[in-house]
Design a protein around this motif. Structure first.
Motif, PDB file in Angstrom:
ATOM      1  N   HIS A 195       9.568  84.092  58.682  1.00  0.00           N
ATOM      2  CA  HIS A 195       8.846  83.701  57.436  1.00  0.00           C
ATOM      3  C   HIS A 195       8.517  82.223  57.662  1.00  0.00           C
ATOM      4  O   HIS A 195       8.547  81.299  56.729  1.00  0.00           O
ATOM      5  CB  HIS A 195       9.572  84.071  56.244  1.00  0.00           C
ATOM      6  N   ARG A 265      16.856  81.565  36.002  1.00  0.00           N
ATOM      7  CA  ARG A 265      15.578  82.085  36.489  1.00  0.00           C
ATOM      8  C   ARG A 265      15.473  83.593  36.806  1.00  0.00           C
ATOM      9  O   ARG A 265      16.818  84.034  37.114  1.00  0.00           O
ATOM     10  CB  ARG A 265      15.629  81.053  37.864  1.00  0.00           C
ATOM     11  N   PHE A 269      11.884  86.474  41.548  1.00  0.00           N
ATOM     12  CA  PHE A 269      10.427  85.872  41.381  1.00  0.00           C
ATOM     13  C   PHE A 269      10.285  84.627  41.916  1.00  0.00           C
ATOM     14  O   PHE A 269      11.112  83.852  41.832  1.00  0.00           O
ATOM     15  CB  PHE A 269      10.289  86.108  39.598  1.00  0.00           C
ATOM     16  N   HIS A 271       8.217  81.602  44.392  1.00  0.00           N
ATOM     17  CA  HIS A 271       8.220  81.310  45.675  1.00  0.00           C
ATOM     18  C   HIS A 271       7.872  79.912  46.081  1.00  0.00           C
ATOM     19  O   HIS A 271       6.894  79.528  45.264  1.00  0.00           O
ATOM     20  CB  HIS A 271       7.496  82.511  46.519  1.00  0.00           C
ATOM     21  N   ARG A 272       8.306  79.189  47.083  1.00  0.00           N
ATOM     22  CA  ARG A 272       7.976  77.777  47.276  1.00  0.00           C
ATOM     23  C   ARG A 272       6.486  78.046  47.799  1.00  0.00           C
ATOM     24  O   ARG A 272       5.658  77.063  47.754  1.00  0.00           O
ATOM     25  CB  ARG A 272       8.739  77.350  48.604  1.00  0.00           C
ATOM     26  N   LYS A 275       1.889  81.801  45.845  1.00  0.00           N
ATOM     27  CA  LYS A 275       1.252  81.739  44.386  1.00  0.00           C
ATOM     28  C   LYS A 275       0.302  82.912  44.093  1.00  0.00           C
ATOM     29  O   LYS A 275      -0.336  82.839  43.448  1.00  0.00           O
ATOM     30  CB  LYS A 275       0.723  80.335  44.201  1.00  0.00           C
ATOM     31  N   ARG A 280       5.018  91.191  51.266  1.00  0.00           N
ATOM     32  CA  ARG A 280       6.357  91.784  51.684  1.00  0.00           C
ATOM     33  C   ARG A 280       6.791  92.685  50.355  1.00  0.00           C
ATOM     34  O   ARG A 280       7.416  93.950  50.556  1.00  0.00           O
ATOM     35  CB  ARG A 280       7.624  90.932  52.210  1.00  0.00           C
ATOM     36  N   ARG A 353      16.546  88.349  59.952  1.00  0.00           N
ATOM     37  CA  ARG A 353      15.898  86.804  60.062  1.00  0.00           C
ATOM     38  C   ARG A 353      16.593  86.340  61.356  1.00  0.00           C
ATOM     39  O   ARG A 353      16.155  85.442  62.101  1.00  0.00           O
ATOM     40  CB  ARG A 353      16.297  86.151  58.711  1.00  0.00           C
TER      41      ARG A 353
HETATM   42  C1  SDX Z   1      13.076  83.566  49.879  1.00  0.00           C
HETATM   43  O1  SDX Z   1      10.710  80.008  51.901  1.00  0.00           O
HETATM   44  C2  SDX Z   1      10.740  81.048  51.971  1.00  0.00           C
HETATM   45  O2  SDX Z   1       9.612  81.665  52.889  1.00  0.00           O
HETATM   46  C3  SDX Z   1      11.825  81.803  51.692  1.00  0.00           C
HETATM   47  C4  SDX Z   1      11.851  83.530  51.783  1.00  0.00           C
HETATM   48  C5  SDX Z   1      11.867  83.699  53.229  1.00  0.00           C
HETATM   49  O3  SDX Z   1      11.424  84.742  53.555  1.00  0.00           O
HETATM   50  O4  SDX Z   1      12.422  82.982  54.070  1.00  0.00           O
HETATM   51  O5  SDX Z   1      10.423  83.802  51.328  1.00  0.00           O
HETATM   52  C6  SDX Z   1      12.789  84.283  51.264  1.00  0.00           C
HETATM   53  O6  SDX Z   1      13.863  82.700  49.532  1.00  0.00           O
HETATM   54  C7  SDX Z   1      12.104  84.058  48.621  1.00  0.00           C
HETATM   55  C8  SDX Z   1      12.669  83.464  47.327  1.00  0.00           C
HETATM   56  C9  SDX Z   1      13.962  84.228  46.790  1.00  0.00           C
HETATM   57  N1  SDX Z   1      14.572  83.346  45.763  1.00  0.00           N
HETATM   58  C10 SDX Z   1      14.636  83.927  44.308  1.00  0.00           C
HETATM   59  O7  SDX Z   1      13.981  84.820  44.083  1.00  0.00           O
HETATM   60  C11 SDX Z   1      15.268  83.029  43.257  1.00  0.00           C
HETATM   61  C12 SDX Z   1      14.291  82.767  42.039  1.00  0.00           C
HETATM   62  N2  SDX Z   1      13.330  82.074  42.410  1.00  0.00           N
HETATM   63  C13 SDX Z   1      13.485  80.596  42.313  1.00  0.00           C
HETATM   64  O8  SDX Z   1      14.451  80.130  42.057  1.00  0.00           O
HETATM   65  C14 SDX Z   1      12.093  80.055  42.694  1.00  0.00           C
HETATM   66  O9  SDX Z   1      11.132  80.472  42.325  1.00  0.00           O
HETATM   67  C15 SDX Z   1      12.159  79.435  44.066  1.00  0.00           C
HETATM   68  C16 SDX Z   1      13.401  78.637  44.482  1.00  0.00           C
HETATM   69  C17 SDX Z   1      11.935  80.435  45.069  1.00  0.00           C
HETATM   70  C18 SDX Z   1      10.976  78.502  44.226  1.00  0.00           C
HETATM   71  O10 SDX Z   1      11.413  77.467  43.387  1.00  0.00           O
HETATM   72  P1  SDX Z   1      10.392  76.111  43.067  1.00  0.00           P
HETATM   73  O11 SDX Z   1       9.479  75.548  44.508  1.00  0.00           O
HETATM   74  O12 SDX Z   1      10.631  75.295  42.020  1.00  0.00           O
HETATM   75  O13 SDX Z   1       8.947  76.973  42.521  1.00  0.00           O
HETATM   76  P2  SDX Z   1       7.859  76.419  41.701  1.00  0.00           P
HETATM   77  O14 SDX Z   1       7.769  74.988  42.216  1.00  0.00           O
HETATM   78  O15 SDX Z   1       6.519  77.403  42.251  1.00  0.00           O
HETATM   79  O16 SDX Z   1       8.159  76.404  40.078  1.00  0.00           O
HETATM   80  C19 SDX Z   1       6.817  76.536  39.384  1.00  0.00           C
HETATM   81  C20 SDX Z   1       7.482  76.664  38.072  1.00  0.00           C
HETATM   82  C21 SDX Z   1       8.739  75.521  37.739  1.00  0.00           C
HETATM   83  O17 SDX Z   1       8.673  75.473  36.423  1.00  0.00           O
HETATM   84  P3  SDX Z   1       7.873  73.768  35.957  1.00  0.00           P
HETATM   85  O18 SDX Z   1       8.946  72.739  36.700  1.00  0.00           O
HETATM   86  O19 SDX Z   1       6.704  73.714  36.485  1.00  0.00           O
HETATM   87  O20 SDX Z   1       8.062  73.596  34.785  1.00  0.00           O
HETATM   88  O21 SDX Z   1       8.073  77.730  37.720  1.00  0.00           O
HETATM   89  C22 SDX Z   1       9.420  77.723  37.457  1.00  0.00           C
HETATM   90  C23 SDX Z   1       9.853  76.620  37.882  1.00  0.00           C
HETATM   91  O22 SDX Z   1      11.053  76.082  37.257  1.00  0.00           O
HETATM   92  N3  SDX Z   1       9.973  78.968  38.106  1.00  0.00           N
HETATM   93  C24 SDX Z   1      10.574  79.777  37.674  1.00  0.00           C
HETATM   94  C25 SDX Z   1      10.926  80.870  38.584  1.00  0.00           C
HETATM   95  N4  SDX Z   1      10.632  80.070  39.830  1.00  0.00           N
HETATM   96  C26 SDX Z   1       9.993  78.949  39.301  1.00  0.00           C
HETATM   97  N5  SDX Z   1      11.083  80.175  36.264  1.00  0.00           N
HETATM   98  C27 SDX Z   1      11.685  81.541  36.037  1.00  0.00           C
HETATM   99  N6  SDX Z   1      12.043  81.916  36.661  1.00  0.00           N
HETATM  100  C28 SDX Z   1      11.876  82.080  38.345  1.00  0.00           C
HETATM  101  N7  SDX Z   1      12.286  82.663  39.096  1.00  0.00           N
END
Ligand code: SDX
Length: 393
Positions: A195, A265, A269, A271-272, A275, A280, A353
């Motif tokens: 990924h 959180r 839900f 993703h970095r 959007k 997948r 992975r």
């Molecule tokens: C994987 O990078 C990859 O490719 C990873 C992966 C891979 O195959 O290797 O795809 C696998 O890691 C998938 C992600 C799995 N993680 C989770 O599901 C954990 C829950 N999700 C998060 O913690 C979060 O969404 C992240 C860590 C994945 C991303 O975090 P970011 O970069 O802070 O997300 P963002 O900048 O898009 O957030 C935008 C806003 C933020 O609020 P504000 O600061 O704008 O007020 O959305 C909020 C975030 O706080 N937000 C969430 C949220 N994820 C982001 N709010 C509630 N629930 C969530 N899950």
């Protein structure tokens, strides 16, 4: 000239590396392995083909696929002394702790004669890593449940062998691997194989940039993947769904996820990069229904997951933040239906992975311009100041 992507210089100047392995378009929800769309590979290919594709850059011919599959199959057994490593862990150790330790210890068994500057030895190390990771993952599970290790077999596919080593027991020599489970397992491996430059892959590349042996680098990647914000999210997502329990409690958790003062959180839900829908997740959403229907499993958690997805996708907060289900949202439901405990979910992610990590490691090592990684920092500390004797502080 060959349909390759080109980037403006500005992009490359900020990128951490150049790679031709995996392409993601977060806004479009696109994921390509060496140019091939992930949904087509999940539907039409199998994990051995995808592993060959990630390692070598193109799909194998029938003969290349047979040779590659046989090579991997014939290296699935681990050095017998590695069996003793497990005994150093408590039985209730998290399997990811065992994976970090045992995969790192592979350096002591397979690295002493490895010259990573020799392309052939790099290929052998890569094949060994891909071949042995399912065996080690199954051993970690067996150790945690107090059952004897089951040896790999040469008459099974990669996914069948892993399921056989995990769920087979010596007294039932002919453990029947269900084709439904094997197909679902193979698809999950394909979807999790690589990924782009996520946290764990970047960890593997950074570790490898110093010339560290590939086994130690993969162990570093496993450690990074373990985090709940990354690969640990599938286990955390299922624990969250279990905590929600019933559909009527979903609004309470949606409110918590939206509350800026609440660190909660929604696991599975966001993703970095994506959007939009994680491609997948779309494949896994369909696969979850198929596997549960075919296994005759009626898991209320799937109903909670579907309703949570429906509510979140309609909620203005999630729409504004562009939060969609990711790969971890449905994988846990499928893995639970297949009989895995939640502690094994991230182990399976690491198993799959490993092929992407070792492909990315090889690409980095082969790059003649590659230098040791040195991420930059933005210094925010104190300006230069003179030492103060303790009696004057
Ligand atoms: C994987 O990078 C990859 O490719 C990873 C992966 C891979 O195959 O290797 O795809 C696998 O890691 C998938 C992600 C799995 N993680 C989770 O599901 C954990 C829950 N999700 C998060 O913690 C979060 O969404 C992240 C860590 C994945 C991303 O975090 P970011 O970069 O802070 O997300 P963002 O900048 O898009 O957030 C935008 C806003 C933020 O609020 P504000 O600061 O704008 O007020 O959305 C909020 C975030 O706080 N937000 C969430 C949220 N994820 C982001 N709010 C509630 N629930 C969530 N899950």
């Amino acid at each position: 000239t060959t349909g390759k992507f080109t980037y403006d210089p500005g992009f490359t100047s900020t990128a951490s590396c150049e790679s031709s392995i995996t392409y993601i378009d977060g806004d479009e929800g696109t994921l390509l392995y060496r140019g091939y769309p992930i949904d087509q590979l999940a539907e039409k290919s199998d994990f051995m083909e995808v592993a060959y594709l990630l390692l070598n850059g193109d799909l194998p011919t029938a003969e290349e696929k047979t040779d590659f599959s046989n090579t991997i199959t014939y290296h699935t057994m681990v050095h017998d002394q590695m069996n003793s490593l497990f005994k150093g862990f408590r039985r209730d150790a998290h399997p990811m702790a065992i994976m970090v330790g045992v995969v790192g210890a592979m350096s002591a068994f397979y690295h002493d004669s490895l010259d990573i500057n020799d392309p052939l030895q790099r290929k052998i190390a890569s094949h060994r890593m891909i071949a042995k990771i399912p065996t080690i993952a199954a051993m970690a599970y067996k150790y945690s449940v107090g059952q004897p290790f089951v040896y790999p077999r040469n008459d099974m596919t990669y996914a069948e062998n892993f399921l056989h080593m995990t769920f087979g027991v010596p007294q039932c020599e002919e453990y029947h691997v269900s084709p439904i489970l094997a197909n679902a397992m193979d698809k999950i491996f394909i979807l999790h194989a690589d990924h782009e430059q996520n946290a764990s892959t970047s960890t593997v590349r950074l570790a490898g940039s110093s010339g560290a042996n590939p086994f130690a680098c993969i162990a570093a990647g496993i450690a990074s993947l373990w985090g709940p914000a990354h690969g640990g999210a599938n286990e955390a997502c299922l624990n969250m769904l279990e905590e929600i329990g019933t559909v009527d409690r979903i609004p309470e958790y949606i409110a918590k996820a939206k509350d800026k003062n609440d660190p909660f959180r929604l696991m599975g839900f966001g993703h970095r990069v994506y959007k939009n829908f994680d491609p997948r997740a779309k494949v896994l959403a369909q696969s979850a229904k198929e596997v549960l229907d075919e296994l005759g499993v009626n898991d209320p958690m799937l109903d909670v997951a579907r309703e949570l997805e429906r509510i979140a996708l309609e909620d203005p907060y999630f729409i504004e933040k562009k939060l969609y289900p990711n790969v971890d949202f449905y994988s846990g439901i499928i893995l639970k239906a297949m009989g895995f405990p939640t502690e094994m979910f991230t182990v399976l992610f690491a198993l799959a992975r490993t092929t992407g990590w070792i492909s990315q490691w090889g690409e980095m090592i082969e790059d003649p311009t590659q230098k040791i990684g040195r991420p930059r920092q933005l210094f925010t500390g104190d300006k230069k100041r003179d030492y103060v004797e303790v009696e004057n502080r």
